[in-house]
Design an enzyme around this catalytic site. Sequence first.
Site, PDB file in Angstrom:
ATOM      1  N   ASN A  84       4.405   4.315  10.334  1.00  0.00           N
ATOM      2  CA  ASN A  84       3.602   3.101  10.234  1.00  0.00           C
ATOM      3  C   ASN A  84       2.117   3.378  10.006  1.00  0.00           C
ATOM      4  O   ASN A  84       1.438   2.571   9.375  1.00  0.00           O
ATOM      5  CB  ASN A  84       3.769   2.284  11.516  1.00  0.00           C
ATOM      6  N   TYR A 164      -5.849   2.030  -2.184  1.00  0.00           N
ATOM      7  CA  TYR A 164      -4.764   1.708  -1.262  1.00  0.00           C
ATOM      8  C   TYR A 164      -3.431   1.421  -1.964  1.00  0.00           C
ATOM      9  O   TYR A 164      -2.400   2.031  -1.618  1.00  0.00           O
ATOM     10  CB  TYR A 164      -5.163   0.506  -0.413  1.00  0.00           C
ATOM     11  N   VAL A 197      -0.393  -9.092   7.224  1.00  0.00           N
ATOM     12  CA  VAL A 197      -0.293  -9.140   8.679  1.00  0.00           C
ATOM     13  C   VAL A 197      -1.679  -9.325   9.293  1.00  0.00           C
ATOM     14  O   VAL A 197      -2.636  -8.654   8.897  1.00  0.00           O
ATOM     15  CB  VAL A 197       0.348  -7.847   9.229  1.00  0.00           C
ATOM     16  N   THR A 199      -4.044  -8.361  11.420  1.00  0.00           N
ATOM     17  CA  THR A 199      -4.513  -7.262  12.266  1.00  0.00           C
ATOM     18  C   THR A 199      -5.947  -6.939  11.871  1.00  0.00           C
ATOM     19  O   THR A 199      -6.493  -7.514  10.921  1.00  0.00           O
ATOM     20  CB  THR A 199      -3.640  -6.007  12.082  1.00  0.00           C
TER      21      THR A 199
END
Length: 240
Positions: A84, A164, A197, A199
Amino acid sequence: MSDKKTALVTGANKGLGYEIAAGLGAQGYRVLVAARDSARGEAAAKTLQAAGVDALPITLDVTSDRSVTEAAATIDHLDVLVNNAGISGETGPGWAQDPTTLDLDVVRTVVDTNVYGVIRVTNAMLPLLRRSASPRIVNISSSVASLTWQTDPNIEVGPIMAAYSPTKSYLNAVTVHYARQLAGTNILINAACPGLVATDFTGFVGRPPHEAAATAIRLATLPDGGPTGAFFNDDGVVPW
């Protein structure tokens, strides 16, 4: 040695990794909470323990050969590996990474974590996984890894992230080659797309991490004979 199935989740001290660890723990797995920062890993493990999860902290920096080797040496049994840990790299305005002005050092840093780190950890843990009755490997990818979606003008894929996004496409390709190499064994390896997500990675934009963890948890607990070498999100197969 524990009779429970054991799962190692990298970058498990917060966000998506934490929720994957929590979800696996809720299903009865002993969870190794891997974090680069030992104090944060210990804090996350204590929080999971308070919630009834059999959680143990483990210090692991995916960019360090020594750290990964030392971590592997402390593990007695492993059934599931969830890769992860990941980073986006430095971004410009609008969370973008312009390929025409991209600093190659940024690219190298992101590749080192998102790709080399996965290879480093996976290869270190494979001897343990091979001893498991039903080993599973899950690589956390992204919707931006899909070249099909990235090149479809009718699909909104967000800002250009030239450091990325390609690392996640690279990770998908590596996942396929692991699946080919491990064909005929009981090891199932797949890539999971959690979606956007909420975060610190995304500035807390997106869906709750506990919802986003569902696909990774499903792939980590696949029955024998399940799919391998594929890319999934909540709705099913994601195109390459």
